[in-house]
Enzyme design. Structure first.
Site, short mmCIF file in Angstrom:
data_model
loop_
_atom_site.label_atom_id
_atom_site.label_comp_id
_atom_site.label_asym_id
_atom_site.label_seq_id
_atom_site.Cartn_x
_atom_site.Cartn_y
_atom_site.Cartn_z
CG HIS A 1 -1.75 1.17 1.40
ND1 HIS A 1 -1.45 2.14 2.33
CD2 HIS A 1 -2.86 1.60 0.76
CE1 HIS A 1 -2.35 3.10 2.25
NE2 HIS A 1 -3.21 2.82 1.32
CD GLU B 1 -2.64 2.69 -3.60
OE1 GLU B 1 -3.03 1.74 -2.93
OE2 GLU B 1 -3.18 3.82 -3.56
CG HIS B 2 -0.23 6.27 -0.54
ND1 HIS B 2 -0.75 7.39 0.06
CD2 HIS B 2 -1.20 5.32 -0.48
CE1 HIS B 2 -1.97 7.11 0.49
NE2 HIS B 2 -2.26 5.88 0.18
CD GLU C 1 -5.25 5.12 2.86
OE1 GLU C 1 -4.11 5.55 2.57
OE2 GLU C 1 -5.88 4.33 2.14
#
Lengths: 431, 431
Positions: free
Chosen positions: A71, A74-75, A146
């Site tokens: 994840h 991905e950022h 998040e």
């Protein structure tokens, strides 16, 4: 350039999908839909939150990494050395995004114009990682936010609590984004190591749908894709017992009514067998506890469920479970009633008329699965991630399913000794 | 795509959209009624109840079975609102006849089913069926109680209550628990009759080929409504600015705080709507917007930070998820971005990108039934008859000066903060 090409055709609708094994190592799936105004592209890798233990063919030992790297990557990939990739997409009017799940990371965009330019940006930025101490540190702040947002999401918490009740060792129990603590361990070196392991074109797929052509996609792919050797990537999971961790797990949160999710743990499948297991499980569960079933009526009449009650399945590499959940003042009574109905149906049989009616509905779903470029591109990615099966396998597999399959599914996958009940209760002011 | 609009008589308008790319048909029946705190809950209950059963299919099981038989046809309800107006929608979708396995007309059957739900409910002697009513009432009460489950949505609802205090728009979308508790089978039935008599009714049908029976069946069915007296509805009701900014906080056991800022142009200021659309896009609707770029990306203050314009109230809402210790900094950063709009501190490129993004959004809207229907309903609300091309051309014609002029009208009116209770700020579930 020479391409190895396969064309899949949907027997129900006549839709076709061209599957190209590009010389770079990448698989490209294209569905031309000239009648639509937009085009969608998704560039994905089989790398999700569960891939925390892996090795390449040349490695002797497995490498273990902290949770949340897929994840985090991905950022970070959206940030180039010279600019923010979002800015490039914005300039051409494309809508870009990305997501990470348990078993994949996918970068995507859609547009009504400038598709070629958008595809160039997509293929370029995903193949060009750029991480520094400073940018990693900045992202730890955003991802921390998040993570906190999801900690307040009761559905999310309920689901993870269930997974932790079902699985002893499988990393599906780890939050996709990791934790504030695990992402604090992430460094640029770790990101590069994971990137070069999983962002290998042999482990990836490019899917394009909508108002585009195969030739158009290949022209850009030929220009941008950087050929790589297949590294023989292997993800490994610790052995997972068939039993559950606990039959009951609960917590309290700021919710308006008690929420629950019941999970049946069963054996995982791969490829078309996974699709078959998913389809028959959904039909069986709908026959047992769907809105048209006697059990659903009974639960309503006894005020044990409301209209949030649904059934579903959840599967991937090394895990397969069936889910039922909603809101109730007495989740235990719902579970008891469900288990009793399952046992009755195992003995007396599933209602065949209802089963055949549910199959008609599933046929309707299969026909409309690729209703738009947006829906179609997801179907293409899903089919690749399910061991590269045909994107139209759903209709073919469904047509062969019988009531005997449902009865067998009920016996094998709905076991009362493989069940966990996850509950989130309202946290009162005094708590 | 072909688009035609006809009156069905009785003050009911039908827009038919023919687009051969679809594999399914869609029907949307929307009732517009002035929001009334006394009636919001009962209307919300009725629209839900109507899609759970009908005279022909008197239980949820019977109706569900029929929908499954029709290849998984969907008939569902939606409760919402725009400014001072309550919107209640029944929508249906079904497989196009060309995919029917036995050559039957799915369209005829699905139309009969949907119209039966709305106009021929399971009721007698002026009361809805007791069991159906009990289920719908429980669903409504649970929905009201569970509004707190989705913290972002809850914060937006609370901020609207504060910003529009004394106006119909302050009324929560499902009404209050107190008014919901008072509803009886008879009062619900009376509300159903009143809704059909008084609502402005707008219908949108989207089909892949000519379906003359849709118009015929709708006209025949709606001609049967007795004593039609549609309300005279004013959609545009600008909300007055408060003389002093209203600041409200609520504490909850959450890990991430939510903050909503409401800005208004006031009751007496004429607003150039296209300039406001541009302002909203540049300020907070895309990944290139000022709020996303400066507040989230550069300063890492929030995971999300976005704006939305409530056209009929002349109000701009900005919301974000933020850590407790950064609430003040985030608020100041957000207001700085608004000031930048007032000072013209945005680029022509950002305006260009906003136009491209909107063009993409319009193109995407033509790729689903819902997209088309939403466009038609929005045109009714805005009292406009523009095509998407005309709306885009109007946006392109907006000048920087008009955006600045419009931004200068904005005044901070309300700040709502959902604050993490002290012991929850660092996260974790209460065991």
């Amino acid at each position: 350039m020479n391409y190895e090409t396969t064309v899949f055709t949907d027997a129900c609708t006549g839709d076709t999908c061209t599957c190209i094994h590009h010389p770079s190592g990448l698989e490209i799936r294209v569905m031309e839909q000239p009648e639509f105004s937009t085009a969608h592209a998704q560039f994905g890798t089989k790398y999700g939150s569960i891939n925390v233990r892996f090795r390449k063919a040349a490695d002797k030992d497995f490498t273990e990494v902290p949770a949340g790297i897929a994840h985090f990557l991905e950022h970070k990939l959206f940030e180039n050395e010279d600019c923010d990739t979002f800015a490039l997409f914005n300039k051409i009017g494309a809508n870009a995004n990305a997501y990470t799940s348990f078993d994949r990371t996918v970068y995507l965009f859609s547009c009504s114009e400038n598709f070629d330019k958008g595809l160039e940006i997509l293929l370029d930025f995903v193949q060009k990682p750029y991480f520094t101490e400073q940018t990693v540190q900045k992202e730890q702040g955003i991802i921390g936010q998040e993570i906190k947002m999801y900690l307040d999401d009761a559905n999310d918490r309920l689901f993870y609590q269930l997974l932790r009740g079902l699985y002893h060792n499988h990393p599906v129990t780890i939050d996709v984004a990791g934790s504030v603590e695990s992402i604090a361990q992430i460094t640029p070196e770790l990101l590069y190591a994971c990137y070069h392991t999983f962002y290998n074109l042999h482990n990836m797929v490019l899917c394009c749908t909508g108002n585009i052509t195969v030739e158009q996609v290949l022209k850009t792919a030929d220009k941008l894709l950087i050929p790589v050797e297949d590294q023989g990537l292997e993800s490994a999971f610790l052995p997972e017992p068939e039993t559950v961790v606990t039959p009951y797990a609960s917590a309290k949160m700021a919710v308006g009514k008690t929420m629950f999710m019941i999970g049946f743990k069963s054996h995982p499948e791969k490829g078309e067998e996974e699709l078959k297991a998913a389809l028959i499980s959904m039909l069986t569960f709908s026959a047992i506890a769907g809105p048209a079933s006697p059990l659903y009526q009974k639960l309503i009449a006894e005020e044990l469920i409301n209209d949030t009650f649904t059934t579903d399945y959840f599967s991937g590499d090394g895990f397969f479970c069936l889910l039922a959940g909603g809101e109730s003042d007495n989740p235990q009574a719902v579970e008891d009633a469900l288990l009793a109905e399952i046992e009755r149906a195992k003995t007396e049989g599933i209602d065949e008329t209802l089963f055949e009616t549910l199959k008609r509905a599933a046929y309707g779903e299969a026909v409309t699965a690729n209703y738009s470029p947006e829906g179609a591109v997801s179907t293409l990615v899903d089919s690749f991630m399910t061991d590269r099966i045909s994107p139209f396998a759903r209709g073919e597999v469904l047509a062969k399913l019988t009531i005997a399959d449902a009865q067998e599914c009920l016996r094998e996958r709905f076991r009362s000794d493989r069940v966990c009940l996850s509950v989130i209760e309202p946290e009162t002011a005094e708590a | 795509m072909q688009n035609s609009s006809v009156s069905l008589g009785n003050g009911i308008q039908l827009t038919e959209i023919l687009d051969p790319k679809f594999k399914t048909c869609g029907l949307f029946i929307r009732l517009f009624l002035t929001r009334d705190p006394e009636k919001a809950a009962v209307r919300a209950l009725v629209i839900d109840l109507l899609t759970n059963c009908s005279k022909d299919y008197p239980t949820l099981a019977a109706l569900s079975l029929r929908k499954q038989w029709l290849y998984g046809a969907a008939v569902s309800s939606k409760r919402g609102g725009v400014g001072d107006v309550q919107e209640l929608t029944i929508s249906a979708s079904w497989l196009d006849d060309r995919f029917a396995l036995d050559g039957e007309s799915v369209t005829d059957a699905a139309l009969d089913l949907t119209l039966g739900c709305l106009l021929n409910p399971n009721a007698q002697n002026g009361e809805f069926d007791a069991a159906a009513f009990k289920f719908a009432k429980q669903n409504l009460l649970d929905t009201i109680d569970c509004e707190i489950n989705q913290k972002r949505g809850y914060a937006l609802t609370k901020s609207a209550e504060l910003a529009y205090v004394g106006e119909p728009a302050a009324c929560p979308p499902y009404g209050t628990r107190e008014s919901a508790e008072k509803i009886t089978p008879a009062s619900a039935y009376a509300a159903w009759e009143e809704m059909l008599a008084e609502a402005q009714i707008e219908i949108v049908a989207v089909t892949p080929s000519e379906k003359p029976q849709i118009r015929e069946k709708l006209a025949a069915a709606f001609a049967g409504i007795q004593n039609r007296r549609p309300q005279d509805i004013t959609f545009e009701t600008p909300s007055p600015c408060k003389t002093e900014v209203k600041v409200a906080e609520e504490e909850m056991p959450v890990t991430q705080c939510k903050m909503v800022l409401v800005l208004k142009t006031g009751k007496d200021q004429p607003v150039q709507n296209d300039a406001m659309r541009m302002l909203n896009l540049v300020l907070g609707c895309t990944t290139g917007s000022l709020l996303f770029t400066n507040v989230r990306e550069k300063r890492s203050l929030c995971y999300y930070c976005a704006s939305r314009y409530q056209r009929t109230k002349h109000a701009l809402l900005i919301d974000c998820g933020v850590r407790t210790e950064q609430i003040d900094e985030a608020r100041e950063a957000i207001l700085e971005q608004v000031e930048m709009m007032k000072n013209g501190e945005f680029t022509d490129a950002q305006m260009e990108e906003a136009i491209l993004s909107q063009a993409n959004a319009y193109a995407s809207a033509t790729e689903s039934h819902v997209g088309y229907a939403t466009w038609v309903f929005n045109q009714k609300v805005s009292g406009s008859n523009r095509t998407m091309e005309e709306a885009l051309a109007a946006l392109k014609a907006v000048t920087r000066e008009q955006v600045v002029e419009t931004a200068k009208l904005l005044q901070l009116d309300t700040i709502y903060v959902l604050r993490a209770a002290q012991n929850e700020a660092e996260g974790g579930l209460a065991e």
